[in-house]
Design an enzyme around this catalytic site. Structure first.
Site, PDB file in Angstrom:
ATOM      1  N   GLY A  12       0.825  -1.202   0.000  1.00 52.70           N
ATOM      2  CA  GLY A  12       0.000   0.000   0.000  1.00 52.70           C
ATOM      3  C   GLY A  12       0.859   1.251   0.000  1.00 52.70           C
ATOM      4  O   GLY A  12       2.105   1.184  -0.014  1.00 52.70           O
ATOM      5  N   ASP A  13       0.221   2.405  -0.031  1.00 56.97           N
ATOM      6  CA  ASP A  13       0.893   3.721   0.001  1.00 56.97           C
ATOM      7  C   ASP A  13       1.795   3.944  -1.210  1.00 56.97           C
ATOM      8  O   ASP A  13       2.767   4.673  -1.134  1.00 56.97           O
ATOM      9  CB  ASP A  13       1.735   3.882   1.288  1.00 56.97           C
ATOM     10  CG  ASP A  13       0.954   3.523   2.540  1.00 56.97           C
ATOM     11  OD1 ASP A  13      -0.167   4.029   2.691  1.00 56.97           O
ATOM     12  OD2 ASP A  13       1.456   2.728   3.351  1.00 56.97           O
ATOM     13  N   LYS A  16      -1.264   5.604  -5.464  1.00 57.46           N
ATOM     14  CA  LYS A  16      -2.341   5.302  -6.429  1.00 57.46           C
ATOM     15  C   LYS A  16      -3.230   6.508  -6.713  1.00 57.46           C
ATOM     16  O   LYS A  16      -3.663   6.722  -7.839  1.00 57.46           O
ATOM     17  CB  LYS A  16      -3.208   4.148  -5.891  1.00 57.46           C
ATOM     18  CG  LYS A  16      -2.468   2.825  -5.792  1.00 57.46           C
ATOM     19  CD  LYS A  16      -3.335   1.739  -5.209  1.00 57.46           C
ATOM     20  CE  LYS A  16      -3.578   1.867  -3.726  1.00 57.46           C
ATOM     21  NZ  LYS A  16      -2.385   1.762  -2.898  1.00 57.46           N
ATOM     22  N   LYS A  18      -2.654   9.719  -6.901  1.00 59.03           N
ATOM     23  CA  LYS A  18      -2.102  10.633  -7.899  1.00 59.03           C
ATOM     24  C   LYS A  18      -2.238  10.054  -9.306  1.00 59.03           C
ATOM     25  O   LYS A  18      -2.626  10.743 -10.249  1.00 59.03           O
ATOM     26  CB  LYS A  18      -0.629  10.907  -7.597  1.00 59.03           C
ATOM     27  CG  LYS A  18       0.020  11.770  -8.671  1.00 59.03           C
ATOM     28  CD  LYS A  18       1.524  11.824  -8.541  1.00 59.03           C
ATOM     29  CE  LYS A  18       2.104  12.480  -9.783  1.00 59.03           C
ATOM     30  NZ  LYS A  18       3.560  12.550  -9.772  1.00 59.03           N
ATOM     31  N   ALA A  39      -7.724   3.400   4.032  1.00 62.44           N
ATOM     32  CA  ALA A  39      -6.802   3.682   2.924  1.00 62.44           C
ATOM     33  C   ALA A  39      -6.954   5.131   2.520  1.00 62.44           C
ATOM     34  O   ALA A  39      -8.047   5.572   2.197  1.00 62.44           O
ATOM     35  CB  ALA A  39      -7.139   2.778   1.739  1.00 62.44           C
ATOM     36  N   GLY A  40      -5.860   5.888   2.544  1.00 62.31           N
ATOM     37  CA  GLY A  40      -5.930   7.290   2.149  1.00 62.31           C
ATOM     38  C   GLY A  40      -5.165   7.538   0.870  1.00 62.31           C
ATOM     39  O   GLY A  40      -3.993   7.207   0.768  1.00 62.31           O
ATOM     40  N   HIS A  41      -5.852   8.058  -0.138  1.00 65.43           N
ATOM     41  CA  HIS A  41      -5.187   8.407  -1.390  1.00 65.43           C
ATOM     42  C   HIS A  41      -4.946   9.908  -1.418  1.00 65.43           C
ATOM     43  O   HIS A  41      -5.894  10.692  -1.378  1.00 65.43           O
ATOM     44  CB  HIS A  41      -6.045   7.984  -2.591  1.00 65.43           C
ATOM     45  CG  HIS A  41      -6.113   6.497  -2.751  1.00 65.43           C
ATOM     46  ND1 HIS A  41      -6.917   5.873  -3.670  1.00 65.43           N
ATOM     47  CD2 HIS A  41      -5.476   5.508  -2.094  1.00 65.43           C
ATOM     48  CE1 HIS A  41      -6.756   4.558  -3.576  1.00 65.43           C
ATOM     49  NE2 HIS A  41      -5.887   4.323  -2.623  1.00 65.43           N
ATOM     50  N   GLN A 231      -5.114   0.001  -0.672  1.00 68.14           N
ATOM     51  CA  GLN A 231      -4.017  -0.765  -0.061  1.00 68.14           C
ATOM     52  C   GLN A 231      -3.105  -1.343  -1.154  1.00 68.14           C
ATOM     53  O   GLN A 231      -2.947  -0.744  -2.204  1.00 68.14           O
ATOM     54  CB  GLN A 231      -4.548  -1.875   0.865  1.00 68.14           C
ATOM     55  CG  GLN A 231      -5.123  -1.354   2.149  1.00 68.14           C
ATOM     56  CD  GLN A 231      -6.641  -1.305   2.153  1.00 68.14           C
ATOM     57  OE1 GLN A 231      -7.314  -1.899   1.346  1.00 68.14           O
ATOM     58  NE2 GLN A 231      -7.187  -0.572   3.072  1.00 68.14           N
ATOM     59  N   LYS A 338       7.694   7.929  -6.929  1.00 70.55           N
ATOM     60  CA  LYS A 338       8.668   8.462  -5.966  1.00 70.55           C
ATOM     61  C   LYS A 338      10.117   8.150  -6.338  1.00 70.55           C
ATOM     62  O   LYS A 338      10.973   7.948  -5.470  1.00 70.55           O
ATOM     63  CB  LYS A 338       8.341   7.947  -4.561  1.00 70.55           C
ATOM     64  CG  LYS A 338       7.035   8.516  -4.025  1.00 70.55           C
ATOM     65  CD  LYS A 338       6.895   8.290  -2.533  1.00 70.55           C
ATOM     66  CE  LYS A 338       6.323   9.501  -1.840  1.00 70.55           C
ATOM     67  NZ  LYS A 338       6.136   9.326  -0.412  1.00 70.55           N
ATOM     68  N   SER A 339      10.394   8.134  -7.623  1.00 62.39           N
ATOM     69  CA  SER A 339      11.773   7.896  -8.081  1.00 62.39           C
ATOM     70  C   SER A 339      12.721   8.952  -7.533  1.00 62.39           C
ATOM     71  O   SER A 339      13.882   8.679  -7.211  1.00 62.39           O
ATOM     72  CB  SER A 339      11.818   7.926  -9.610  1.00 62.39           C
ATOM     73  OG  SER A 339      10.788   7.143 -10.150  1.00 62.39           O
TER      74      SER A 339
END
Length: 429
Positions: A12-13, A16, A18, A39-41, A231, A338-339
């Site tokens: 998860g996290d 998704k 974005k 679940a927080g998007h 998730q 998050k590269s």
């Protein structure tokens, strides 16, 4: 027409929210098919930051239909707070958000049951978000649940019966907890219940639908549908790191059961992963870093839960787990998030195999508890600020090499690379 599915491939996290927001302009309908407000998007654009818990991320695209499917569990109180917040920011949902009658309701007593179950487990607790998700799915499976459609028919009596049953269970769990030396949980839900019932009334502003018919009719009429998972695959109740998992099927097959879509209607499967790996709560995590490197990743990546604020555990990317989740989901396209968090690392590691009790394997084992040691490959870092890149042509060679290495290992193309939190910092290849 086919239905495309977008889901997380780690714990998860993965980011998704974005990506859904980036992809939604191409779709007519955006749906949520499982999970609850645990679940927080997080979405960021126009200098604003939004956290969605139950509402599909397509809500920010004008004119899109958004559907909360039957596989979701819904807390009326938290839903009301989320919807009011969005309405205040100029996003009125009542005309374009529809809720499945078959979605199950999270009751106030489900939250108390969640806390009581954790109290009984003591040191062996799962580390849930305490939102009542697990007990709600338990009621669903044991055929004791209340659904959104029940709001329309003799709801007070149904709610009273469910509440009485839960209070008996909590009393019993409290007795066990006390016997084990744990503190009992409070059963005083008067204020919470009052607010929750306001949430139930608020829900009535929305259209309750037979979502399976509605979605299939949309598909028949040529409309495009995107299914948004919550998730990540490694939290799937069947295939994740059990018992430290969520209570629903987070894999692609969950879109079929969570929306009423036939398997042959699934088209592209977008699998999202971070350039590294994180986990929230308890449970095994083979590539977790306990040193300054792990702390550095957490600080640069702002790795704290969108809903809970909990510190996320951080580690190197795990390709054993990713190969497994790509297989389970039938992923057709990968999306790396998050590269940019790895921009300043001289060396980057990737776990390509596990040593399980001394024996090397590339297959994800039954259990990833003690006895699993990651086998790493080291790659040179790129030492470049990726957030400034506007196209793939601007990527430094070391970063291009990292992408090529991952594609070879995972045997799946990486089609989208995110180099920052804003919707604009998303590069398609």
């Amino acid at each position: 027409m086919k239905v495309d599915v977008l889901l997380g491939l780690q714990w998860g996290d993965e980011g998704k929210g974005k990506v859904v927001d980036v992809l939604t302009p191409r779709y007519d309908i955006v749906t949520r098919f499982q999970g609850g407000p645990n679940a927080g998007h997080t979405l960021e654009f126009n200098g604003e930051k939004y956290v969605l818990r139950s509402i599909p991320s397509g809500i920010f695209q004008g004119g899109k239909v958004n559907i909360i499917g039957n596989g979701v569990v819904l807390d009326p109180l938290l839903f009301m707070k989320e919807a009011i917040e969005l309405a205040q920011s100029g996003h009125d949902l009542t005309e374009r958000l529809f809720i499945s009658k078959k979605a199950h309701l999270i009751l106030p007593t489900h939250r108390v049951l969640d806390a009581a179950n954790e109290a009984v487990k003591g040191a062996a607790k799962i580390g849930t978000t305490g939102k009542g998700i697990g007990p709600t799915y338990t009621d669903k499976v044991s055929r004791n649940g209340l659904r959104v459609g029940d709001i329309l028919d003799n709801f007070e009596a149904k709610y009273a019966a469910a509440k009485a049953r839960h209070l008996e269970m909590i009393e019993s769990l409290n007795a066990i907890a006390v016997a084990k030396g744990s503190e009992p949980v409070s059963t005083d839900i008067a204020e919470l219940e009052k607010q929750w019932l306001e949430g139930v009334e608020y829900l009535k502003k929305f259209k309750f639908i037979d979502s399976e018919h509605v979605i299939n009719n949309y598909i028949k009429s040529g409309k495009s549908v995107l299914c948004e998972g919550a998730q990540g695959t490694l939290l799937d109740v069947d295939f994740g790191s059990y018992p430290f998992v969520t209570s629903s099927n987070t894999i692609c097959a969950g879109a079929c059961t969570g929306l009423g879509i036939a398997p042959n209607k699934i088209g592209d499967v977008f699998g999202i992963f971070k350039a590294y790996c994180t986990r929230v709560g308890s449970g095994p995590f083979p590539t977790e870093l306990f040193d300054e490197t792990g702390k550095k990743i957490r600080d640069i990546g702002h790795e704290y839960g969108a809903v809970t604020g909990r510190e996320r555990r951080c580690g190197w990317i795990d390709l054993v787990a990713l190969r497994y989740t790509i297989m389970l989901n039938g992923v057709t396209q990968l999306i790396m998030m998050k590269s940019d968090v790895l921009d300043t690392f001289a060396t980057i590691k990737a776990c390509t195999a596990y040593k399980v009790n001394g024996v090397e394997t590339t297959e994800f084992p039954f259990s990833i508890d003690e006895g699993v040691e990651p086998v790493y490959v080291e790659l040179p870092g790129w030492n470049t600020d990726l957030t400034k890149c506007k196209s793939e042509a601007e990527f430094p060679q070391a970063f291009k090499d990292y992408i090529a290495f991952l594609e070879k290992e995972l045997e799946t193309p990486i089609k989208i690379v995110s180099v920052g939190p804003d919707r604009e910092q998303t590069i398609e290849r």
